[in-house]
Design an enzyme around this catalytic site. Structure first.
Site: not given
Length: 530
Positions: A377, A388, A402
């Protein structure tokens, strides 16, 4: 077949519930509702639950099926209780006796489905001794848990006491700042938090609490004591303590009495460890104080280590997540600009994009993030954003996957319903659900040799870039390739934790290799985008 009088009685029950639910805005001459708690409260609670599911859940719901499954779930309490769907009505039986039949409301009418649920339970209580003696919260929990099985595994119901604890973990509570040993035979302080009323009053780990506001703690369990210790912020609480002193012939026990004023206590989610010139910051969860706590610990790292601070390890292993806004704020502490995460769901308010807006609190220092199969999460949001953006190198095993956001709905009984209402997407566009976040340096297939991991990376024996590109286009791969991707870096909730930490420290010592791993993550994003 149900006789006229029995059917009329059942319709009268529904009418009573209908009148009660509308009584707030209805005319003053409405009949006085029945005294049973279900006629008074349950219709309102079930209506609120069904209404919120219909509005907020990620996908459209079949409300009649959901409500029916909730009512049928009561057979878990009394196997003789049964609700059967007939073409235009529901039939309630207890054992072999037909108790009543109920007309089916319109499909998307959450108000009348809520009232029907209450009426069915009320009728069932008249013939089922088990239901008649069941506590209200047990009935609410049973119905909602059965109905929510129609949704995803992350949507769930928390009854009043559980919801109270959940809110305390997220938002804080009025308390004194201690934790207790899990021992009901005697109430002993396990830890005293910094900058809390307990620390200022001189309480210590090992002190035994004997009285609270003059009431003996003997016979209380830990849960009872916690309930007595919590209260309104600034309210006083008197404690009687027993403190051991000395050893051997000098041993004894001192009796103390202290008065404290409760303060807002937010559970600690951040801890700092210094190893040589590296700051290791562990995040245990994400509550509303996490980002500010991390900022304070990073400031402490700069103060204690000074200009020799050479790098940061952010440990997200075993972190189950928490508040999304705190995940965004934590990532924002390290990322100067760019997207952090986006969310998409059915509800218009679930369509959001979050971007970085602040400076890098680590001032560009090398950053390694540790993840594993129990990182979920909010921790996946942070990990994906830092990877990224090229700000950090991820080490460990594939995260939990999740990848969804739950909105918390408070119900009229002060219980809570957690409903999945959006999916999470990494800055490079892939969904975090299913495959989770793939680390740049996967240790899942290694045992206890961090030097071997570094050696394999240096000589190109593993090709992380290929895996990262595949992860970002996984939905376009065939099932065989998807399974290969899963096996390439398994999601392991528990692994040899030392190898992750040792690999992270070796990477921070090898600037050239760390830079190559970081550039590889950025290149994988560019390749996917192209």
């Amino acid at each position: 077949m149900v006789g006229y009088f029995k059917r009329a009685k059942m319709l009268a029950v529904i009418s009573a519930v209908l009148m009660l639910t509308n009584s707030c805005a209805g005319p003053a001459h409405m009949a006085e509702p029945p005294r049973d708690f279900l006629a008074r409260d349950a219709a309102r609670i079930f209506t609120a639950g069904y209404d919120n599911i219909s509005e907020y859940y990620l996908d459209p719901v079949d409300l009649p099926s959901l409500a029916l499954h909730g009512m049928q779930g009561l057979s878990q309490l009394d196997p003789n209780f049964a609700v059967t769907a007939l073409p235009d009505r529901l039939q309630l039986t207890v054992g072999r006796a037909v108790i009543g039949e109920f007309p089916v409301p319109p499909q998307n009418d959450s108000v009348h489905w809520g009232m029907l649920t209450a009426a069915v339970i009320l009728a069932g209580r008249s013939s089922s001794p088990i239901l008649a003696t069941a506590e209200p919260e047990r009935l609410y929990r049973t119905v909602f848990e059965a109905s929510l099985k129609d949704l995803d595994r992350f949507s769930r119901y928390a009854d009043y006491s559980t919801a109270l604890d959940n809110r305390a973990q997220r938002e804080g509570f009025g308390g004194i700042g201690i934790s207790l040993l899990p021992d009901d035979s005697q109430i002993i302080i396990a830890n005293v938090m910094k900058d809390t009323p307990a620390e200022r009053a001189g309480l210590r780990a090992g002190d035994r609490i004997t009285r609270i506001d003059g009431v003996l703690t003997e016979g209380m369990n830990v849960h009872d004591v916690v309930r007595h210790l919590r209260g309104g912020i600034h309210s006083p609480v008197d404690l009687g303590l027993a403190r051991s002193r000395g050893h051997g012939t000098e041993a004894g026990t001192d009796t103390l009495h202290v008065t404290l004023r409760r303060a807002r206590i937010v559970p600690t989610t951040v801890s700092l460890e210094r190893v040589d010139d590296i700051a290791i910051i562990k995040l245990h969860g994400f509550n509303q104080d996490t980002a500010s706590s991390l900022s304070r610990e990073m400031t402490e790292a700069w103060r204690s280590i000074g200009p020799r601070l050479s790098g940061v390890i952010l440990d997200l292993r075993g972190n189950p997540g928490g508040l999304l806004d705190q995940a965004v704020s934590v990532a924002d502490l390290f990322i100067a600009s760019g997207q952090i995460v986006s969310t998409r769901g059915r509800h218009p308010h679930s369509l959001q994009r979050y971007d970085a807006r602040s400076d890098d609190i680590a001032q560009g220092l090398p950053l390694v993030v540790l993840i594993n199969g129990a990182s979920a999460s909010a921790s996946e949001v942070v990990a994906a954003a830092l990877q990224d953006s090229g700000r950090a190198v991820l080490v460990g095993s594939r995260s939990f996957g999740k990848g969804s956001v739950q909105t918390v709905v408070r119900l009229p009984n002060d219980g809570e319903m957690m409903l999945t209402w959006a999916r999470l997407f990494a800055p490079s566009g892939y969904a975090l659900s299913g495959y989770g976040v793939l680390p740049s340096v996967c240790t899942a297939n290694y045992t206890d040799d961090p030097a071997q991991v570094i050696s394999d990376l240096r000589r190109g024996a593993v090709r992380p870039a290929n895996l990262l590109v595949a992860r970002r286009v996984v939905s376009e791969l065939d099932s065989k390739r998807q399974q290969e991707l899963r096996e390439a870096c398994p999601s392991k909730p528990a692994h040899n934790e030392m190898i992750d930490m040792d690999v992270a420290r070796l990477l921070l010592r090898d600037g050239e290799l760390l830079g190559r791993m970081r550039d590889m993550s950025v290149m994988a994003v560019a390749l996917k985008t192209d």
